[in-house]
Design a protein around this motif. Structure first.
Motif, short mmCIF file in Angstrom:
data_model
loop_
_atom_site.label_atom_id
_atom_site.label_comp_id
_atom_site.label_asym_id
_atom_site.label_seq_id
_atom_site.Cartn_x
_atom_site.Cartn_y
_atom_site.Cartn_z
N GLU A 83 -11.51 8.37 -3.55
CA GLU A 83 -11.60 6.97 -3.97
C GLU A 83 -10.21 6.46 -4.34
O GLU A 83 -9.36 7.21 -4.84
N CYS A 84 -10.00 5.17 -4.13
CA CYS A 84 -8.70 4.57 -4.47
C CYS A 84 -8.60 4.34 -5.97
O CYS A 84 -9.53 3.82 -6.59
N CYS A 85 -7.49 4.73 -6.54
CA CYS A 85 -7.20 4.49 -7.96
C CYS A 85 -5.96 3.58 -8.00
O CYS A 85 -4.82 4.05 -8.00
N PRO A 86 -6.18 2.27 -8.01
CA PRO A 86 -5.05 1.34 -7.88
C PRO A 86 -4.14 1.37 -9.09
O PRO A 86 -4.60 1.49 -10.23
N CYS A 145 -7.11 6.02 1.33
CA CYS A 145 -8.17 6.85 0.75
C CYS A 145 -9.46 6.62 1.53
O CYS A 145 -10.01 5.51 1.53
N CYS A 152 -5.12 8.50 -4.64
CA CYS A 152 -6.50 8.83 -4.32
C CYS A 152 -7.03 9.87 -5.31
O CYS A 152 -6.33 10.82 -5.66
N ALA A 198 0.84 -1.20 0.00
CA ALA A 198 0.00 0.00 0.00
C ALA A 198 0.87 1.26 0.00
O ALA A 198 1.96 1.28 0.59
N CYS A 230 -10.59 8.06 -12.21
CA CYS A 230 -9.50 7.09 -12.25
C CYS A 230 -9.49 6.48 -13.64
O CYS A 230 -10.45 5.80 -14.05
N CYS A 245 -4.71 1.77 -0.01
CA CYS A 245 -4.73 1.85 -1.48
C CYS A 245 -3.32 1.61 -2.01
O CYS A 245 -2.34 2.08 -1.44
N THR A 246 -3.24 0.86 -3.12
CA THR A 246 -1.95 0.57 -3.74
C THR A 246 -1.62 1.55 -4.85
O THR A 246 -0.71 1.33 -5.63
#
Length: 283
Positions: free
Chosen positions: A190-193, A176, A185, A172, A203, A181-182
């Motif tokens: 929101e997480c945007c991997p 977020c 944000c 990680a 994203c 999250c990897t």
């Protein structure tokens, strides 16, 4: 006062104990009726604590035994009473010092709460352990193992690392809205991997272009002059002469290179066999 069964080389020691996380227990005792106190060292340390205190108790009894003759003589010989009182002060002082030595040197390797002399070991963890909330599910009644990370006062699972105040997997990079999250944000949290990427408020998929804060569609390009996403240009038309028919598939420039003259059919127009012009594709 010499401590029975003790040497001057007493020290803390390491253990090879295994830890097991447990869920927090609702208010009230568990169904078995057993109440496990929070912040308590492991059984080996507790046994060492009891052994030390037992030595203090034996020494105290021995010291008082030496005062027994003065106890009997006191009613008949007043100076014996003064000697008895002085001797009792010595015994009490040595006993208090011995119990303090046990409390700090054997019963409480790591102070996590308020050590209770009446309940040796209570409020203590092992040396090297971390003090966390007693209901932390990844701890041993508030004692977090030394090989775990502590993030924001919480005991992490094995292999987790701290990202800010959160326990997260080792890969990680950020958190977020409270979720590990990897990647990065979005402005909305929101997480945007990774390998996706943030574009404006969205994203974007890994290979989609980002154009002036807008995520382009698949295969679209970004027009640097207009700052908008544009579709790729259509392939050029087939270059067969009038009367002939294009045969095969366009090459990397969009041009069909094989043309069948009138009366011939286009056969085997696959990338594997290539195009052929025949009177019949059956032979």
């Amino acid at each position: 006062m010499a401590l029975p069964r003790f040497s001057g080389e007493a020290s803390l020691y390491k253990t090879n104990a295994f830890y097991r996380g447990h869920a927090s227990v609702p208010q009230g005792p568990p169904p078995s009726g057993l109440v496990v106190p929070a912040y308590r060292p492991l059984p080996v340390t507790q046994a060492d604590c009891d052994y030390c205190n037992e030595g203090c108790d034996n020494g105290y009894e021995g010291c008082n035994a030496l005062l027994t003759p003065l106890t009997f003589a006191c009613p008949f010989f007043p100076p014996a009473c003064a000697a008895l009182a002085a001797g009792q002060l010595v015994c009490d002082g040595e006993y208090a010092g011995c119990r303090s030595y046990c409390l700090l040197g054997h019963c409480c390797p790591k102070v996590c709460g308020f050590p209770d002399p009446l309940h040796p070991g209570l409020g203590c963890c092992e040396s090297g352990e971390h003090c966390v909330d007693e209901n932390d599910p990844n701890s041993r009644s508030g004692c977090c193992p030394s090989d775990r990370s502590v993030c924001g006062g919480k005991c992490c699972n094995s292999g987790e690392v701290c990202v800010g105040d959160f326990c997260c997997p080792a890969d990680a990079t950020t958190v977020c809205n409270g979720v590990c999250c990897t990647g990065s944000c979005t402005p909305g949290g929101e997480c945007c991997p990774s390998p996706s990427h943030v574009c404006g408020n969205d994203c974007c998929p890994p290979f989609n272009k980002c154009c002036n804060g807008q995520c382009c569609g698949a295969y679209q390009q970004c027009d640097p002059t207009l700052g908008i996403c544009t579709n790729p240009p259509p392939p050029p038309p087939a270059s067969c002469p009038p009367g002939s028919a294009p045969c095969g598939i366009p090459d990397n420039t969009g041009v069909i290179r094989t043309c069948c003259p009138p009366g011939l059919m286009c056969c085997n127009y696959t990338p594997e066999f290539g195009p052929e012009c025949k009177t019949s594709c059956l032979h």
